[in-house]
Write a protein that holds these residues in place. Structure first.
Motif, PDB file in Angstrom:
ATOM      1  N   GLU A  19       0.830  -1.200   0.000  1.00 10.89           N
ATOM      2  CA  GLU A  19       0.000   0.000   0.000  1.00 10.89           C
ATOM      3  C   GLU A  19       0.870   1.258   0.000  1.00 10.89           C
ATOM      4  O   GLU A  19       0.561   2.243  -0.675  1.00 10.89           O
ATOM      5  CB  GLU A  19      -0.944  -0.017   1.206  1.00 10.89           C
ATOM      6  N   ALA A  20       1.996   1.226   0.731  1.00 13.69           N
ATOM      7  CA  ALA A  20       2.904   2.374   0.774  1.00 13.69           C
ATOM      8  C   ALA A  20       3.526   2.631  -0.598  1.00 13.69           C
ATOM      9  O   ALA A  20       3.665   3.794  -1.009  1.00 13.69           O
ATOM     10  CB  ALA A  20       3.990   2.149   1.826  1.00 13.69           C
ATOM     11  N   LEU A  21       3.891   1.586  -1.315  1.00 10.73           N
ATOM     12  CA  LEU A  21       4.460   1.755  -2.655  1.00 10.73           C
ATOM     13  C   LEU A  21       3.437   2.395  -3.590  1.00 10.73           C
ATOM     14  O   LEU A  21       3.755   3.338  -4.329  1.00 10.73           O
ATOM     15  CB  LEU A  21       4.934   0.417  -3.224  1.00 10.73           C
ATOM     16  N   LEU A  22       2.225   1.907  -3.532  1.00  9.45           N
ATOM     17  CA  LEU A  22       1.176   2.470  -4.390  1.00  9.45           C
ATOM     18  C   LEU A  22       0.909   3.931  -4.044  1.00  9.45           C
ATOM     19  O   LEU A  22       0.783   4.773  -4.934  1.00  9.45           O
ATOM     20  CB  LEU A  22      -0.103   1.632  -4.276  1.00  9.45           C
ATOM     21  N   ARG A  23       0.854   4.242  -2.771  1.00  9.93           N
ATOM     22  CA  ARG A  23       0.614   5.639  -2.353  1.00  9.93           C
ATOM     23  C   ARG A  23       1.758   6.549  -2.790  1.00  9.93           C
ATOM     24  O   ARG A  23       1.530   7.692  -3.184  1.00  9.93           O
ATOM     25  CB  ARG A  23       0.432   5.726  -0.843  1.00  9.93           C
ATOM     26  N   ALA A  24       3.001   6.032  -2.728  1.00  6.78           N
ATOM     27  CA  ALA A  24       4.156   6.820  -3.170  1.00  6.78           C
ATOM     28  C   ALA A  24       4.055   7.143  -4.654  1.00  6.78           C
ATOM     29  O   ALA A  24       4.617   8.136  -5.114  1.00  6.78           O
ATOM     30  CB  ALA A  24       5.448   6.059  -2.872  1.00  6.78           C
ATOM     31  N   LYS A  25       3.320   6.343  -5.382  1.00  2.00           N
ATOM     32  CA  LYS A  25       3.111   6.562  -6.809  1.00  2.00           C
ATOM     33  C   LYS A  25       1.827   7.343  -7.076  1.00  2.00           C
ATOM     34  O   LYS A  25       1.428   7.495  -8.217  1.00  2.00           O
ATOM     35  CB  LYS A  25       3.089   5.227  -7.537  1.00  2.00           C
ATOM     36  N   GLY A  26       1.181   7.806  -6.001  1.00  2.87           N
ATOM     37  CA  GLY A  26      -0.026   8.605  -6.152  1.00  2.87           C
ATOM     38  C   GLY A  26      -1.280   7.786  -6.399  1.00  2.87           C
ATOM     39  O   GLY A  26      -2.289   8.321  -6.842  1.00  2.87           O
ATOM     40  N   ILE A  27      -1.223   6.512  -6.085  1.00  4.39           N
ATOM     41  CA  ILE A  27      -2.358   5.610  -6.308  1.00  4.39           C
ATOM     42  C   ILE A  27      -3.034   5.297  -4.984  1.00  4.39           C
ATOM     43  O   ILE A  27      -2.386   4.852  -4.032  1.00  4.39           O
ATOM     44  CB  ILE A  27      -1.897   4.288  -6.964  1.00  4.39           C
ATOM     45  N   GLU A  28      -4.319   5.527  -4.923  1.00  7.65           N
ATOM     46  CA  GLU A  28      -5.133   5.147  -3.769  1.00  7.65           C
ATOM     47  C   GLU A  28      -5.922   3.911  -4.179  1.00  7.65           C
ATOM     48  O   GLU A  28      -6.922   4.019  -4.898  1.00  7.65           O
ATOM     49  CB  GLU A  28      -6.052   6.299  -3.370  1.00  7.65           C
ATOM     50  N   ALA A  29      -5.467   2.763  -3.747  1.00  5.96           N
ATOM     51  CA  ALA A  29      -6.113   1.507  -4.125  1.00  5.96           C
ATOM     52  C   ALA A  29      -7.450   1.355  -3.411  1.00  5.96           C
ATOM     53  O   ALA A  29      -7.621   1.808  -2.273  1.00  5.96           O
ATOM     54  CB  ALA A  29      -5.212   0.329  -3.783  1.00  5.96           C
ATOM     55  N   GLU A  30      -8.375   0.712  -4.093  1.00  4.28           N
ATOM     56  CA  GLU A  30      -9.616   0.297  -3.439  1.00  4.28           C
ATOM     57  C   GLU A  30      -9.248  -0.941  -2.637  1.00  4.28           C
ATOM     58  O   GLU A  30      -8.770  -1.920  -3.195  1.00  4.28           O
ATOM     59  CB  GLU A  30     -10.680  -0.024  -4.476  1.00  4.28           C
ATOM     60  N   THR A  31      -9.443  -0.871  -1.328  1.00  2.00           N
ATOM     61  CA  THR A  31      -9.011  -1.972  -0.469  1.00  2.00           C
ATOM     62  C   THR A  31     -10.198  -2.758   0.067  1.00  2.00           C
ATOM     63  O   THR A  31     -11.264  -2.199   0.321  1.00  2.00           O
ATOM     64  CB  THR A  31      -8.159  -1.452   0.703  1.00  2.00           C
ATOM     65  N   TYR A  32      -9.953  -4.045   0.224  1.00  2.00           N
ATOM     66  CA  TYR A  32     -10.940  -4.960   0.793  1.00  2.00           C
ATOM     67  C   TYR A  32     -10.299  -5.598   2.013  1.00  2.00           C
ATOM     68  O   TYR A  32      -9.357  -6.388   1.894  1.00  2.00           O
ATOM     69  CB  TYR A  32     -11.350  -6.034  -0.221  1.00  2.00           C
ATOM     70  N   ASN A  33     -10.789  -5.234   3.193  1.00  2.00           N
ATOM     71  CA  ASN A  33     -10.226  -5.725   4.442  1.00  2.00           C
ATOM     72  C   ASN A  33     -10.740  -7.128   4.743  1.00  2.00           C
ATOM     73  O   ASN A  33     -11.941  -7.347   4.830  1.00  2.00           O
ATOM     74  CB  ASN A  33     -10.596  -4.761   5.575  1.00  2.00           C
ATOM     75  N   LEU A  34      -9.788  -8.043   4.909  1.00  4.20           N
ATOM     76  CA  LEU A  34     -10.142  -9.442   5.170  1.00  4.20           C
ATOM     77  C   LEU A  34      -9.878  -9.855   6.612  1.00  4.20           C
ATOM     78  O   LEU A  34      -9.800 -11.046   6.900  1.00  4.20           O
ATOM     79  CB  LEU A  34      -9.346 -10.366   4.227  1.00  4.20           C
ATOM     80  N   ASP A  35      -9.765  -8.879   7.527  1.00  7.08           N
ATOM     81  CA  ASP A  35      -9.511  -9.216   8.931  1.00  7.08           C
ATOM     82  C   ASP A  35     -10.538 -10.201   9.480  1.00  7.08           C
ATOM     83  O   ASP A  35     -10.205 -11.076  10.268  1.00  7.08           O
ATOM     84  CB  ASP A  35      -9.511  -7.958   9.802  1.00  7.08           C
ATOM     85  N   ALA A  36     -11.769 -10.057   9.063  1.00  8.19           N
ATOM     86  CA  ALA A  36     -12.834 -10.931   9.565  1.00  8.19           C
ATOM     87  C   ALA A  36     -13.183 -12.053   8.590  1.00  8.19           C
ATOM     88  O   ALA A  36     -14.157 -12.778   8.800  1.00  8.19           O
ATOM     89  CB  ALA A  36     -14.083 -10.107   9.868  1.00  8.19           C
TER      90      ALA A  36
END
Length: 84
Positions: A19-36
């Protein structure tokens, strides 16, 4: 800009790095949290064939996990994929 989706868990260090690499490139990924777990986990497995996180998709194409994303960056191919 490409559409980036990432299945992740909040406690996963590989997810944080990807996620940090993508943000450094100006990309905000759509994330799907799988904690549960749940249906999004099943969806991830069906789409990627893998059970580990993160799983990353760029414009619907499965690119793999954190190591795969960083390999694309080292090879100079990630920027091209993200610009599409």
């Amino acid at each position: 800009m490409a559409n980036v989706e990432m299945y992740l868990k909040t406690t996963c260090p590989y997810c944080v790095r990807a996620e940090a690499l993508l943000r450094a490139k100006g990309i905000e990924a759509e994330t799907y949290n799988l904690d549960a777990g749940g249906p999004k986990r099943d969806e991830m497995i069906e789409r990627s064939g893998r059970m580990t996180v993160p799983q990353i998709f760029i414009d619907g194409q499965h690119v793999g996990g954190c190591d795969d994303l960083f390999a694309l960056e080292r090879e100079g191919r990630l920027d091209t994929m993200l610009a599409a």
